[in-house]
Motif scaffolding. Structure first.
Motif, mmCIF file in Angstrom:
data_model
loop_
_atom_site.group_PDB
_atom_site.id
_atom_site.type_symbol
_atom_site.label_atom_id
_atom_site.label_comp_id
_atom_site.label_asym_id
_atom_site.label_seq_id
_atom_site.Cartn_x
_atom_site.Cartn_y
_atom_site.Cartn_z
ATOM 1 N N SER A 79 -7.962 -16.987 -19.889
ATOM 2 C CA SER A 79 -7.743 -18.182 -19.066
ATOM 3 C C SER A 79 -6.400 -18.822 -19.369
ATOM 4 O O SER A 79 -5.804 -19.471 -18.508
ATOM 5 N N VAL A 80 -5.901 -18.638 -20.596
ATOM 6 C CA VAL A 80 -4.583 -19.162 -20.940
ATOM 7 C C VAL A 80 -3.510 -18.510 -20.070
ATOM 8 O O VAL A 80 -2.525 -19.162 -19.696
ATOM 9 N N LEU A 81 -3.709 -17.256 -19.723
ATOM 10 C CA LEU A 81 -2.728 -16.551 -18.905
ATOM 11 C C LEU A 81 -2.798 -16.989 -17.444
ATOM 12 O O LEU A 81 -1.777 -17.086 -16.772
ATOM 13 N N VAL A 82 -4.018 -17.271 -16.968
ATOM 14 C CA VAL A 82 -4.161 -17.781 -15.602
ATOM 15 C C VAL A 82 -3.494 -19.146 -15.493
ATOM 16 O O VAL A 82 -2.747 -19.433 -14.544
ATOM 17 N N ALA A 83 -3.752 -20.000 -16.488
ATOM 18 C CA ALA A 83 -3.124 -21.330 -16.490
ATOM 19 C C ALA A 83 -1.608 -21.216 -16.634
ATOM 20 O O ALA A 83 -0.856 -21.980 -16.013
ATOM 21 N N ALA A 84 -1.162 -20.266 -17.456
ATOM 22 C CA ALA A 84 0.278 -20.061 -17.623
ATOM 23 C C ALA A 84 0.915 -19.563 -16.334
ATOM 24 O O ALA A 84 2.064 -19.902 -16.025
ATOM 25 N N LEU A 85 0.168 -18.761 -15.588
ATOM 26 C CA LEU A 85 0.652 -18.306 -14.282
ATOM 27 C C LEU A 85 0.915 -19.516 -13.371
ATOM 28 O O LEU A 85 1.974 -19.629 -12.756
ATOM 29 N N ILE A 86 -0.043 -20.439 -13.334
ATOM 30 C CA ILE A 86 0.125 -21.638 -12.503
ATOM 31 C C ILE A 86 1.249 -22.518 -13.056
ATOM 32 O O ILE A 86 2.078 -23.047 -12.315
ATOM 33 N N GLY A 87 1.275 -22.664 -14.395
ATOM 34 C CA GLY A 87 2.328 -23.462 -15.013
ATOM 35 C C GLY A 87 3.716 -22.917 -14.729
ATOM 36 O O GLY A 87 4.661 -23.680 -14.504
ATOM 37 N N GLY A 88 3.826 -21.582 -14.693
ATOM 38 C CA GLY A 88 5.115 -20.965 -14.384
ATOM 39 C C GLY A 88 5.567 -21.274 -12.965
ATOM 40 O O GLY A 88 6.750 -21.500 -12.710
ATOM 41 N N LEU A 89 4.603 -21.310 -12.026
ATOM 42 C CA LEU A 89 4.943 -21.625 -10.645
ATOM 43 C C LEU A 89 5.325 -23.090 -10.468
ATOM 44 O O LEU A 89 6.091 -23.439 -9.562
ATOM 45 N N LEU A 90 4.807 -23.958 -11.348
ATOM 46 C CA LEU A 90 5.121 -25.386 -11.276
ATOM 47 C C LEU A 90 6.339 -25.762 -12.111
ATOM 48 O O LEU A 90 6.803 -26.905 -12.042
ATOM 49 N N ALA A 91 6.847 -24.818 -12.893
ATOM 50 C CA ALA A 91 7.904 -25.138 -13.853
ATOM 51 C C ALA A 91 9.137 -25.738 -13.190
ATOM 52 O O ALA A 91 9.703 -26.721 -13.680
ATOM 53 N N ASN A 92 9.557 -25.167 -12.074
ATOM 54 C CA ASN A 92 10.780 -25.654 -11.437
ATOM 55 C C ASN A 92 10.624 -27.091 -10.947
ATOM 56 O O ASN A 92 11.547 -27.904 -11.038
ATOM 57 N N ARG A 93 9.442 -27.431 -10.432
ATOM 58 C CA ARG A 93 9.188 -28.797 -9.990
ATOM 59 C C ARG A 93 9.277 -29.768 -11.168
ATOM 60 O O ARG A 93 9.869 -30.854 -11.056
ATOM 61 N N ILE A 94 8.713 -29.381 -12.299
ATOM 62 C CA ILE A 94 8.726 -30.255 -13.481
ATOM 63 C C ILE A 94 10.141 -30.390 -14.034
ATOM 64 O O ILE A 94 10.584 -31.481 -14.413
ATOM 65 N N ILE A 95 10.886 -29.276 -14.062
ATOM 66 C CA ILE A 95 12.269 -29.318 -14.557
ATOM 67 C C ILE A 95 13.117 -30.211 -13.653
ATOM 68 O O ILE A 95 13.886 -31.050 -14.134
ATOM 69 N N ASN A 96 12.980 -30.045 -12.337
ATOM 70 C CA ASN A 96 13.768 -30.853 -11.412
ATOM 71 C C ASN A 96 13.406 -32.334 -11.485
ATOM 72 O O ASN A 96 14.263 -33.196 -11.303
ATOM 73 N N ARG A 97 12.150 -32.617 -11.762
ATOM 74 C CA ARG A 97 11.707 -34.013 -11.798
ATOM 75 C C ARG A 97 12.101 -34.701 -13.102
ATOM 76 O O ARG A 97 12.535 -35.852 -13.095
ATOM 77 N N ARG A 152 9.470 -25.225 -2.442
ATOM 78 C CA ARG A 152 8.994 -24.218 -1.496
ATOM 79 C C ARG A 152 10.140 -23.366 -0.971
ATOM 80 O O ARG A 152 10.041 -22.158 -0.851
ATOM 81 N N GLY A 153 11.253 -24.005 -0.666
ATOM 82 C CA GLY A 153 12.414 -23.265 -0.208
ATOM 83 C C GLY A 153 12.908 -22.295 -1.252
ATOM 84 O O GLY A 153 13.367 -21.204 -0.931
ATOM 85 N N GLY A 154 12.806 -22.681 -2.530
ATOM 86 C CA GLY A 154 13.251 -21.808 -3.611
ATOM 87 C C GLY A 154 12.479 -20.507 -3.634
ATOM 88 O O GLY A 154 13.050 -19.429 -3.788
ATOM 89 N N TYR A 155 11.166 -20.573 -3.424
ATOM 90 C CA TYR A 155 10.359 -19.357 -3.429
ATOM 91 C C TYR A 155 10.661 -18.489 -2.213
ATOM 92 O O TYR A 155 10.625 -17.257 -2.294
ATOM 93 N N GLY A 156 10.955 -19.132 -1.090
ATOM 94 C CA GLY A 156 11.325 -18.358 0.091
ATOM 95 C C GLY A 156 12.600 -17.572 -0.121
ATOM 96 O O GLY A 156 12.718 -16.413 0.307
ATOM 97 N N ILE A 157 13.562 -18.184 -0.795
ATOM 98 C CA ILE A 157 14.843 -17.522 -1.056
ATOM 99 C C ILE A 157 14.676 -16.302 -1.947
ATOM 100 O O ILE A 157 15.408 -15.315 -1.821
ATOM 101 N N LEU A 158 13.699 -16.319 -2.842
ATOM 102 C CA LEU A 158 13.486 -15.180 -3.744
ATOM 103 C C LEU A 158 13.232 -13.881 -2.990
ATOM 104 O O LEU A 158 13.464 -12.799 -3.532
ATOM 105 N N PHE A 159 12.765 -13.989 -1.736
ATOM 106 C CA PHE A 159 12.415 -12.790 -0.977
ATOM 107 C C PHE A 159 13.276 -12.606 0.269
ATOM 108 O O PHE A 159 12.907 -11.858 1.168
ATOM 109 N N ASN A 160 14.437 -13.290 0.298
ATOM 110 C CA ASN A 160 15.342 -13.022 1.421
ATOM 111 C C ASN A 160 16.075 -11.705 1.175
ATOM 112 O O ASN A 160 15.874 -11.037 0.157
ATOM 113 N N SER A 161 16.928 -11.309 2.090
ATOM 114 C CA SER A 161 17.555 -9.987 2.002
ATOM 115 C C SER A 161 18.421 -9.829 0.754
ATOM 116 O O SER A 161 18.547 -8.725 0.220
ATOM 117 N N ARG A 162 19.013 -10.924 0.261
ATOM 118 C CA ARG A 162 19.879 -10.830 -0.913
ATOM 119 C C ARG A 162 19.077 -10.654 -2.197
ATOM 120 O O ARG A 162 19.459 -9.874 -3.073
#
Length: 477
Positions: free
Chosen positions: A76-94, A264-274
């Protein structure tokens, strides 16, 4: 008489100016000690992962559940870490780098201290989730901080970021060196995991204090949210660079709220052509290496106990030796070789050698305990020197600062799926098949090998920070 004059100060009018300064000027102090402090959350992640892997069967016995269910709760620590990793950029920016470091390690410390006194399995579950959120937030911060200390265009940055793999094995070696004296002091075997996890909480507090004084705030973040005077102060203190805010109003800065809302835009950019190929390569390398490590590395004492004689003391001593001689040296060798081979080729060769070693172990494990120990050591060495750290290194060096925490957080989150698979399925597979389980596990690094063979992106030395202004403009849309 000639007069000595100091160089003209840099002029800052936009976030890209700060990024360019950082890439031209490495931090004043980039010693291994400072790099390890920046990577401190990874040290704690490794320590707690190895400690819980050791304690899995004792947790199952104490709370009257199956080892498979105990492994699921621990995962469960890994599942929570998965979610925490996805939220990391929001927390860093805030909150910025400095406070986000405290949030991540603070959650990990609270969770670890509480799980050490857990009265039932539900308490363990809640505490592991709290720890996971903290660790998930911390990892993108750690590698991003190292990249900012060096500057992403320097090939030394890849070697510095990849030191996290060596740091991981230093930490797992410490686990066994902590457990051995606890065992020899007379503490009951079934209580060792509690003491070990609590000691890990103390280590986390030490990391928080060291980071506060030696790492501090990110100059890039300060500029991105419009704190240009603060960015200049950081540049002066950390990089020895004299910079001042331009006379005209600063351009292209984002408010804290806008920076937070660009997730949200950041995640979209991860999968653009570049960035699509970069994202796929980093995520697959990270996931496959996590799967193979969480099967072999985390459960090393369990595996050795089934191969070697000498009971728990022998298994712990053997685990410490394998981690020190093979894991630490492999991580160091991998960082030294990286500038010569690059991230893709080094990952590919490492996956190939781990595949061969796993097949050999499946065939020869029952013939000689020492041969088995040698092959296990070879797996740890080639994993550590090869793909072990490179999934995160690829992610760190593939994206400009505006989306780097997003890219690293996403790759780390996807990587956790491999870690979960290894953590949950390996005890079951080992219990059912014993040494023949190594044949099945060999498919994992082979898939990693094929990925590196087919996706030809080299992150090392790529000037990705030059893409930051364009990415910021895209995020603003």
């Amino acid at each position: 008489m000639s007069q000595i004059t100091s160089p003209a100060p840099y002029s800052i009018s936009r976030p890209q100016d700060v990024i360019d300064i950082v890439n031209k000027n490495s931090a004043v102090n980039t010693s291994v000690a400072v790099i390890f402090i920046a990577l401190g959350g990874i040290l704690i992640d490794a320590y707690q992962a190895a400690m819980v892997g050791f304690g899995n069967k004792y947790i199952a016995a104490q709370f009257g559940i199956s080892p498979g269910l105990a492994a699921t709760v621990n995962a469960s620590v890994l599942v929570a870490a998965l979610i925490g990793g996805l939220l990391a950029n929001r927390i860093i920016n805030r909150f910025g780098q400095k406070r986000a470091f405290i949030i991540g390690m603070g959650l990990c410390t609270l969770g670890a201290a509480a799980v050490a006194i857990a009265p039932d399995i539900w308490w363990v579950l809640v505490c592991r989730v709290i720890m996971g959120f903290g660790l998930g937030i911390d990892f993108p911060l750690a590698t991003n901080a190292v990249a900012e200390l060096r500057g992403s265009t320097s090939k030394k940055t890849g070697s510095s970021v990849n030191l996290w793999q060596m740091a991981w094995y230093v930490s797992t070696t410490v686990v066994y060196l902590v457990l051995l004296p606890l065992l020899l002091s007379g503490i009951a075997e079934e209580q060792l995991w509690r003491y070990g996890i609590f000691i890990g909480a103390i280590f986390a507090v030490v990391i928080m204090i060291l980071r506060y004084f030696f790492i501090g705030e990110s100059a890039m973040w300060a500029a991105r949210v419009g704190r240009y005077e603060e960015a200049c102060a950081i540049l002066a203190k950390r990089y020895g660079v004299h910079a001042r805010v331009a006379a005209q109003p600063p351009l292209q800065s984002l408010s804290v709220e806008k920076a937070e809302n660009k997730l949200r835009g950041g995640y979209g950019i991860l999968f653009n052509s570049r960035y699509r190929k970069r994202t796929l390569l980093g995520c697959i390398v990270a996931t496959m290496q996590a799967w193979q490590y969480n099967a072999v590395g985390v459960y090393l004492p369990l595996t050795l106990a089934g191969i070697l004689s000498g009971g728990l003391t022998g298994a712990l001593a053997g685990s410490a030796v394998v981690n020190a001689l093979c894991g630490i040296t492999g991580g160091l060798a991998g960082s030294l070789l990286l500038q010569r081979l690059g991230t893709r080729l080094q990952s590919m060769y490492g996956f190939a050698l781990v595949t061969i070693a796993l097949l050999a172990l499946g065939t020869l494990a029952t013939t000689s305990p020492w041969l088995s120990l040698t092959l296990l050591g070879a797996i740890i060495f080639f994993h550590s020197a090869g793909p072990g750290g490179l999934g995160m290194t690829i992610a760190t060096l593939s994206y400009p600062p505006a989306i780097r925490p997003t890219g690293v957080g996403f790759a780390r989150a996807i990587m956790r799926t491999g870690a979960i698979a290894g953590l949950i399925f390996w005890p079951m597979l080992w219990g059912a098949l014993k040494t023949e389980a190594f044949y099945w596990l060999a498919a994992v690094p082979f898939l990693g090998f094929l990925t590196c063979l087919l996706i030809k992106w080299e992150a090392l030395g790529a000037n990705v920070d030059a893409e930051d202004a364009e990415v910021l403009a895209e995020l603003e849309k």
